[in-house]
Design a protein around this motif. Structure first.
Motif, PDB file in Angstrom:
ATOM      1  N   ALA A  27       0.817  -1.211   0.000  1.00  0.00           N
ATOM      2  CA  ALA A  27       0.000   0.000   0.000  1.00  0.00           C
ATOM      3  C   ALA A  27       0.849   1.259   0.000  1.00  0.00           C
ATOM      4  CB  ALA A  27      -0.930   0.009   1.221  1.00  0.00           C
ATOM      5  N   GLN A  28       2.146   1.111   0.321  1.00  0.00           N
ATOM      6  CA  GLN A  28       3.025   2.269   0.355  1.00  0.00           C
ATOM      7  C   GLN A  28       3.109   2.961  -0.998  1.00  0.00           C
ATOM      8  OE1 GLN A  28       6.952   1.262   1.541  1.00  0.00           O
ATOM      9  NE2 GLN A  28       7.631   3.368   1.779  1.00  0.00           N
ATOM     10  N   SER A  29       2.935   2.215  -2.049  1.00  0.00           N
ATOM     11  CA  SER A  29       3.053   2.784  -3.383  1.00  0.00           C
ATOM     12  C   SER A  29       1.710   3.232  -3.946  1.00  0.00           C
ATOM     13  CB  SER A  29       3.681   1.745  -4.327  1.00  0.00           C
ATOM     14  OG  SER A  29       2.848   0.598  -4.416  1.00  0.00           O
ATOM     15  N   ALA A  30       0.685   3.230  -3.116  1.00  0.00           N
ATOM     16  CA  ALA A  30      -0.632   3.659  -3.586  1.00  0.00           C
ATOM     17  C   ALA A  30      -0.550   5.070  -4.135  1.00  0.00           C
ATOM     18  CB  ALA A  30      -1.643   3.601  -2.446  1.00  0.00           C
ATOM     19  N   ASN A  31      -1.296   5.346  -5.212  1.00  0.00           N
ATOM     20  CA  ASN A  31      -1.227   6.675  -5.816  1.00  0.00           C
ATOM     21  C   ASN A  31      -2.309   7.598  -5.291  1.00  0.00           C
ATOM     22  OD1 ASN A  31      -3.458   5.607  -7.002  1.00  0.00           O
ATOM     23  ND2 ASN A  31      -2.743   5.776  -9.116  1.00  0.00           N
ATOM     24  N   VAL A  32      -3.084   7.151  -4.306  1.00  0.00           N
ATOM     25  CA  VAL A  32      -4.072   7.995  -3.651  1.00  0.00           C
ATOM     26  C   VAL A  32      -3.805   7.948  -2.159  1.00  0.00           C
ATOM     27  CG1 VAL A  32      -6.508   8.354  -3.128  1.00  0.00           C
ATOM     28  CG2 VAL A  32      -5.812   7.611  -5.411  1.00  0.00           C
ATOM     29  N   ILE A  33      -3.625   9.107  -1.550  1.00  0.00           N
ATOM     30  CA  ILE A  33      -3.343   9.175  -0.119  1.00  0.00           C
ATOM     31  C   ILE A  33      -4.213  10.239   0.539  1.00  0.00           C
ATOM     32  CG2 ILE A  33      -1.017   8.233  -0.217  1.00  0.00           C
ATOM     33  CD1 ILE A  33       0.038  11.009  -0.518  1.00  0.00           C
ATOM     34  N   VAL A  34      -4.215  10.246   1.860  1.00  0.00           N
ATOM     35  CA  VAL A  34      -5.137  11.082   2.628  1.00  0.00           C
ATOM     36  C   VAL A  34      -4.360  12.005   3.557  1.00  0.00           C
ATOM     37  CG1 VAL A  34      -7.000  11.062   4.330  1.00  0.00           C
ATOM     38  CG2 VAL A  34      -6.928   9.326   2.515  1.00  0.00           C
ATOM     39  N   LEU A  35      -4.836  13.237   3.657  1.00  0.00           N
ATOM     40  CA  LEU A  35      -4.217  14.224   4.537  1.00  0.00           C
ATOM     41  C   LEU A  35      -5.302  14.971   5.295  1.00  0.00           C
ATOM     42  CD1 LEU A  35      -1.334  15.266   5.129  1.00  0.00           C
ATOM     43  CD2 LEU A  35      -1.767  17.087   3.501  1.00  0.00           C
ATOM     44  N   ASN A  36      -5.165  15.004   6.617  1.00  0.00           N
ATOM     45  CA  ASN A  36      -6.091  15.762   7.464  1.00  0.00           C
ATOM     46  C   ASN A  36      -5.474  17.123   7.742  1.00  0.00           C
ATOM     47  OD1 ASN A  36      -7.467  16.907   9.729  1.00  0.00           O
ATOM     48  ND2 ASN A  36      -8.280  14.895  10.220  1.00  0.00           N
ATOM     49  N   MET A  37      -5.894  18.137   6.990  1.00  0.00           N
ATOM     50  CA  MET A  37      -5.276  19.446   7.101  1.00  0.00           C
ATOM     51  C   MET A  37      -5.593  20.139   8.419  1.00  0.00           C
ATOM     52  SD  MET A  37      -3.258  19.915   4.664  1.00  0.00           S
ATOM     53  CE  MET A  37      -2.903  21.596   5.141  1.00  0.00           C
ATOM     54  N   VAL A 152      -2.026  11.633  -6.080  1.00  0.00           N
ATOM     55  CA  VAL A 152      -3.274  12.301  -5.727  1.00  0.00           C
ATOM     56  C   VAL A 152      -3.382  12.345  -4.212  1.00  0.00           C
ATOM     57  CG1 VAL A 152      -5.791  12.194  -5.831  1.00  0.00           C
ATOM     58  CG2 VAL A 152      -4.439  11.526  -7.825  1.00  0.00           C
ATOM     59  N   VAL A 153      -3.870  13.465  -3.698  1.00  0.00           N
ATOM     60  CA  VAL A 153      -4.158  13.580  -2.272  1.00  0.00           C
ATOM     61  C   VAL A 153      -5.635  13.846  -2.079  1.00  0.00           C
ATOM     62  CG1 VAL A 153      -3.680  16.057  -2.195  1.00  0.00           C
ATOM     63  CG2 VAL A 153      -3.544  14.703  -0.111  1.00  0.00           C
ATOM     64  N   LEU A 154      -6.208  13.251  -1.057  1.00  0.00           N
ATOM     65  CA  LEU A 154      -7.611  13.468  -0.718  1.00  0.00           C
ATOM     66  C   LEU A 154      -7.701  14.085   0.666  1.00  0.00           C
ATOM     67  CD1 LEU A 154      -9.258  10.121  -1.917  1.00  0.00           C
ATOM     68  CD2 LEU A 154      -9.196  12.316  -3.111  1.00  0.00           C
ATOM     69  N   ASP A 155      -8.584  15.046   0.792  1.00  0.00           N
ATOM     70  CA  ASP A 155      -8.864  15.642   2.090  1.00  0.00           C
ATOM     71  C   ASP A 155      -9.661  14.634   2.909  1.00  0.00           C
ATOM     72  OD1 ASP A 155      -9.644  17.141   4.260  1.00  0.00           O
ATOM     73  OD2 ASP A 155     -10.451  18.803   3.088  1.00  0.00           O
ATOM     74  N   SER A 156      -9.207  14.346   4.119  1.00  0.00           N
ATOM     75  CA  SER A 156      -9.894  13.355   4.950  1.00  0.00           C
ATOM     76  C   SER A 156     -11.324  13.771   5.266  1.00  0.00           C
ATOM     77  CB  SER A 156      -9.124  13.140   6.259  1.00  0.00           C
ATOM     78  OG  SER A 156      -9.088  14.329   7.020  1.00  0.00           O
ATOM     79  N   ASN A 157     -11.607  15.074   5.230  1.00  0.00           N
ATOM     80  CA  ASN A 157     -12.972  15.543   5.493  1.00  0.00           C
ATOM     81  C   ASN A 157     -13.899  15.337   4.300  1.00  0.00           C
ATOM     82  OD1 ASN A 157     -12.470  16.575   8.153  1.00  0.00           O
ATOM     83  ND2 ASN A 157     -11.413  18.304   7.226  1.00  0.00           N
ATOM     84  N   ALA A 158     -13.317  14.976   3.150  1.00  0.00           N
ATOM     85  CA  ALA A 158     -14.130  14.831   1.940  1.00  0.00           C
ATOM     86  C   ALA A 158     -14.385  13.377   1.574  1.00  0.00           C
ATOM     87  CB  ALA A 158     -13.445  15.543   0.772  1.00  0.00           C
ATOM     88  N   ILE A 159     -13.914  12.452   2.403  1.00  0.00           N
ATOM     89  CA  ILE A 159     -14.125  11.031   2.118  1.00  0.00           C
ATOM     90  C   ILE A 159     -14.797  10.362   3.301  1.00  0.00           C
ATOM     91  CG2 ILE A 159     -12.179  10.895   0.515  1.00  0.00           C
ATOM     92  CD1 ILE A 159     -10.509   9.736   2.729  1.00  0.00           C
ATOM     93  N   GLN A 160     -15.404   9.216   3.056  1.00  0.00           N
ATOM     94  CA  GLN A 160     -16.110   8.516   4.116  1.00  0.00           C
ATOM     95  C   GLN A 160     -15.205   7.541   4.856  1.00  0.00           C
ATOM     96  OE1 GLN A 160     -19.538   6.751   2.175  1.00  0.00           O
ATOM     97  NE2 GLN A 160     -20.783   8.575   2.544  1.00  0.00           N
TER      98      GLN A 160
END
Length: 209
Positions: A27-37, A152-160
């Motif tokens: 999973a370390q090489s996953a191209n989608v990750i999450v950040l809680n700003m 790609v980064v996803l905002d943790s507040n925008a995902i379930q």
């Protein structure tokens, strides 16, 4: 009402940043990750410094309103006593008292204008400060992004739901705390609102009672 609330980074920033924790797994090489700003701001030295300085500006602005607010409260109580049991016609017939009432109304209007102006100024100052904050932390976040092979980064507040291994928040905070500790925060004046289609001003601090 207080000027400062917890800083929430916009979706535009979330789309521009990326990070992921170190995991000895595929999973370390996953191209989608999450950040809680929100946590990045709350737990990083630079984020806490930013919020502290914004709070100081808010306190300064509230202090500038206080003398006007106190004067209005004092005069308002005095007029309430002076006009007790009087009709509007009686107040208008009393020239000196009527002038006081009119002057009080103008002073209150001026206070509300000043309060709204400071509220816009703080909102603008906060927005510009967040832009500066984003610019400062983006290289660190991109560094983590590269290290994790993420695109790609996803905002943790925008995902379930997201698996813990995709969350890069702690990694970003640790790197930030090694390099960035302070942020220059400058009070700014907001541009004049547009004559048409202008957004409503931000809530201003309400006078204390």
């Amino acid at each position: 009402m207080r000027f400062v609330k917890t800083v929430i980074v916009s979706a535009a920033l979330a789309a521009a940043l990326a990070a992921a924790p170190a995991m000895a797994q595929p999973a370390q090489s996953a191209n989608v990750i999450v950040l809680n700003m929100g946590q990045v701001v709350a737990n990083s030295d630079i984020g806490r410094d930013m919020n502290t300085k914004l709070q100081q500006i808010a306190t300064q602005m509230q202090g500038e309103l206080q003398p006007e607010q106190n004067a209005l409260q004092t005069e308002g109580q005095s007029l309430e006593t002076a006009t007790q049991n009087m009709t509007n016609q009686q107040v208008q017939a009393n020239s000196a008292l009527n002038q006081r009432v009119q002057r009080f109304g103008q002073q209150r209007q001026n206070f509300e204008t000043h309060r709204a102006t400071l509220a816009r100024d703080f909102e603008y100052t906060q927005a510009m400060t967040l832009q500066d904050f984003n610019q400062q932390i983006t290289p660190v976040v991109r560094e983590v992004m590269t290290a994790r092979g993420a695109g790609v980064v996803l905002d943790s507040n925008a995902i379930q739901i997201a698996e813990p291994q995709y969350d890069a928040t702690n990694d970003v905070v640790q790197r930030l705390n090694q390099r960035l500790h302070t942020l220059n925060v400058t009070r700014r004046s907001a541009p004049p609102p547009q004559q048409q289609g202008a957004p409503a001003p931000a809530p201003a601090p309400a006078p204390a009672h």
